[in-house]
Scaffold this motif. Structure first.
Motif, PDB file in Angstrom:
ATOM      1  N   ASP A  58       0.831  -1.214   0.000  1.00 60.70           N
ATOM      2  CA  ASP A  58       0.000   0.000   0.000  1.00 60.70           C
ATOM      3  C   ASP A  58       0.862   1.260   0.000  1.00 60.70           C
ATOM      4  O   ASP A  58       0.615   2.188  -0.768  1.00 60.70           O
ATOM      5  N   ALA A  59       1.875   1.288   0.853  1.00 62.97           N
ATOM      6  CA  ALA A  59       2.756   2.460   0.925  1.00 62.97           C
ATOM      7  C   ALA A  59       3.520   2.642  -0.384  1.00 62.97           C
ATOM      8  O   ALA A  59       3.636   3.762  -0.899  1.00 62.97           O
ATOM      9  N   THR A  60       4.011   1.554  -0.940  1.00 62.59           N
ATOM     10  CA  THR A  60       4.780   1.632  -2.177  1.00 62.59           C
ATOM     11  C   THR A  60       3.918   2.109  -3.336  1.00 62.59           C
ATOM     12  O   THR A  60       4.365   2.910  -4.162  1.00 62.59           O
ATOM     13  N   HIS A 107      15.010 -11.455   1.373  1.00 62.86           N
ATOM     14  CA  HIS A 107      14.837 -10.829   0.061  1.00 62.86           C
ATOM     15  C   HIS A 107      14.531  -9.345   0.209  1.00 62.86           C
ATOM     16  O   HIS A 107      15.128  -8.512  -0.484  1.00 62.86           O
ATOM     17  N   PHE A 108      13.608  -8.984   1.097  1.00 59.82           N
ATOM     18  CA  PHE A 108      13.221  -7.584   1.211  1.00 59.82           C
ATOM     19  C   PHE A 108      14.267  -6.741   1.934  1.00 59.82           C
ATOM     20  O   PHE A 108      14.405  -5.553   1.642  1.00 59.82           O
ATOM     21  N   VAL A 109      15.050  -7.333   2.813  1.00 59.98           N
ATOM     22  CA  VAL A 109      16.189  -6.603   3.385  1.00 59.98           C
ATOM     23  C   VAL A 109      17.136  -6.217   2.248  1.00 59.98           C
ATOM     24  O   VAL A 109      17.565  -5.057   2.137  1.00 59.98           O
ATOM     25  N   ASP A 110      17.437  -7.164   1.374  1.00 60.99           N
ATOM     26  CA  ASP A 110      18.329  -6.890   0.243  1.00 60.99           C
ATOM     27  C   ASP A 110      17.704  -5.921  -0.761  1.00 60.99           C
ATOM     28  O   ASP A 110      18.379  -5.013  -1.250  1.00 60.99           O
ATOM     29  N   ALA A 111      16.433  -6.127  -1.078  1.00 64.76           N
ATOM     30  CA  ALA A 111      15.759  -5.257  -2.055  1.00 64.76           C
ATOM     31  C   ALA A 111      15.707  -3.815  -1.561  1.00 64.76           C
ATOM     32  O   ALA A 111      15.964  -2.882  -2.331  1.00 64.76           O
ATOM     33  N   TYR A 112      15.377  -3.628  -0.297  1.00 65.34           N
ATOM     34  CA  TYR A 112      15.336  -2.267   0.236  1.00 65.34           C
ATOM     35  C   TYR A 112      16.719  -1.632   0.233  1.00 65.34           C
ATOM     36  O   TYR A 112      16.861  -0.445  -0.082  1.00 65.34           O
ATOM     37  N   THR A 141      12.223   8.208   0.303  1.00 65.01           N
ATOM     38  CA  THR A 141      13.354   7.446   0.833  1.00 65.01           C
ATOM     39  C   THR A 141      13.258   7.297   2.347  1.00 65.01           C
ATOM     40  O   THR A 141      13.585   6.235   2.891  1.00 65.01           O
ATOM     41  N   ALA A 142      12.788   8.321   3.026  1.00 61.92           N
ATOM     42  CA  ALA A 142      12.600   8.212   4.477  1.00 61.92           C
ATOM     43  C   ALA A 142      11.634   7.080   4.806  1.00 61.92           C
ATOM     44  O   ALA A 142      11.872   6.286   5.732  1.00 61.92           O
ATOM     45  N   GLU A 143      10.561   6.973   4.054  1.00 63.73           N
ATOM     46  CA  GLU A 143       9.594   5.885   4.275  1.00 63.73           C
ATOM     47  C   GLU A 143      10.198   4.528   3.899  1.00 63.73           C
ATOM     48  O   GLU A 143       9.965   3.532   4.581  1.00 63.73           O
ATOM     49  N   LYS A 146      12.291   3.373   6.675  1.00 61.86           N
ATOM     50  CA  LYS A 146      11.460   2.856   7.773  1.00 61.86           C
ATOM     51  C   LYS A 146      11.051   1.414   7.481  1.00 61.86           C
ATOM     52  O   LYS A 146      11.148   0.542   8.354  1.00 61.86           O
ATOM     53  N   GLN A 147      10.609   1.148   6.256  1.00 64.73           N
ATOM     54  CA  GLN A 147      10.229  -0.218   5.889  1.00 64.73           C
ATOM     55  C   GLN A 147      11.444  -1.150   5.954  1.00 64.73           C
ATOM     56  O   GLN A 147      11.319  -2.295   6.401  1.00 64.73           O
ATOM     57  N   SER A 148      12.585  -0.662   5.537  1.00 66.95           N
ATOM     58  CA  SER A 148      13.812  -1.442   5.597  1.00 66.95           C
ATOM     59  C   SER A 148      14.129  -1.833   7.035  1.00 66.95           C
ATOM     60  O   SER A 148      14.474  -2.990   7.323  1.00 66.95           O
ATOM     61  N   TRP A 149      14.008  -0.888   7.915  1.00 60.46           N
ATOM     62  CA  TRP A 149      14.254  -1.139   9.344  1.00 60.46           C
ATOM     63  C   TRP A 149      13.327  -2.245   9.847  1.00 60.46           C
ATOM     64  O   TRP A 149      13.745  -3.144  10.578  1.00 60.46           O
ATOM     65  N   MET A 150      12.057  -2.201   9.437  1.00 61.63           N
ATOM     66  CA  MET A 150      11.093  -3.197   9.912  1.00 61.63           C
ATOM     67  C   MET A 150      11.449  -4.599   9.419  1.00 61.63           C
ATOM     68  O   MET A 150      11.332  -5.571  10.172  1.00 61.63           O
ATOM     69  N   PHE A 151      11.893  -4.710   8.174  1.00 62.34           N
ATOM     70  CA  PHE A 151      12.310  -6.026   7.680  1.00 62.34           C
ATOM     71  C   PHE A 151      13.601  -6.474   8.358  1.00 62.34           C
ATOM     72  O   PHE A 151      13.763  -7.665   8.657  1.00 62.34           O
ATOM     73  N   GLN A 152      14.511  -5.555   8.621  1.00 63.69           N
ATOM     74  CA  GLN A 152      15.736  -5.926   9.326  1.00 63.69           C
ATOM     75  C   GLN A 152      15.422  -6.404  10.735  1.00 63.69           C
ATOM     76  O   GLN A 152      16.059  -7.349  11.225  1.00 63.69           O
ATOM     77  N   ALA A 153      14.444  -5.793  11.379  1.00 65.97           N
ATOM     78  CA  ALA A 153      14.034  -6.238  12.717  1.00 65.97           C
ATOM     79  C   ALA A 153      13.443  -7.652  12.651  1.00 65.97           C
ATOM     80  O   ALA A 153      13.683  -8.468  13.544  1.00 65.97           O
TER      81      ALA A 153
END
Length: 161
Positions: A58-60, A107-112, A141-143, A146-153
């Motif tokens: 949705d955000a993307t 995958h999403f950690v790498d993609a982000y 990019t700020a958003e 944030k999404q990257s951080w969530m996948f890394q967590a």
């Protein structure tokens, strides 16, 4: 021929349009990848990732819409046709079939990481030619960060199971 005028000088408009188009392609592809993973993720974190991926998509999609509308405002027709996305996306692709929760998160950690690197280059380049577009890319990019951080967590949680 329909022509939408822009206040940008033609060279600046052309460069900005190219950067917006690249961004649009990457964002649309990210949303497609997110939906694919949403449908095929399996594992102990299925529900969490299933919901997180919908939020990400949705955000993307909102970001892609802002980018496409910025291009239109500059008099450039955005192109998010499937053939264009497939040919020009800079994001890593998912394998076919069912995907473990670990695979999806990795995958999403790498993609982000890749997308954020690409966005930072675009931010730098638009700063020289169109600060309005640069501001938009900074916000997006700020958003993304944030999404990257969530996948890394999530990745950290998987590693500690």
């Amino acid at each position: 021929m329909i022509q939408i005028r822009s206040s940008l000088e033609e060279t600046a408009r052309t460069e900005t349009a190219e950067l917006l188009q690249e961004t649009l392609v990457d964002l649309v592809d990210l949303s497609i990848l997110g939906k694919q993973a949403h449908w095929t993720v399996v594992g102990p974190r299925f529900r969490t990732l299933h919901l997180q991926l919908d939020e990400m998509v949705d955000a993307t999609r909102r970001h892609a819409d802002l980018v496409a509308e910025r291009a239109s405002a500059l008099g450039v027709a955005p192109d998010a046709r499937a053939v264009r996305i497939a040919a020009q996306s800079g994001l890593p692709q998912l394998p076919a079939g069912w995907l473990t929760d670990e695979t999806v998160v990795s995958h999403f950690v790498d993609a982000y990481a890749k997308l954020i690197d690409r966005m930072r280059v675009r931010i730098d380049r638009t700063g020289r030619v169109d600060p309005v577009t640069q501001d938009l890319l900074i916000q997006i990019t700020a958003e993304l960060e944030k999404q990257s951080w969530m996948f890394q967590a999530e990745q950290s949680g998987i590693a500690h199971r």
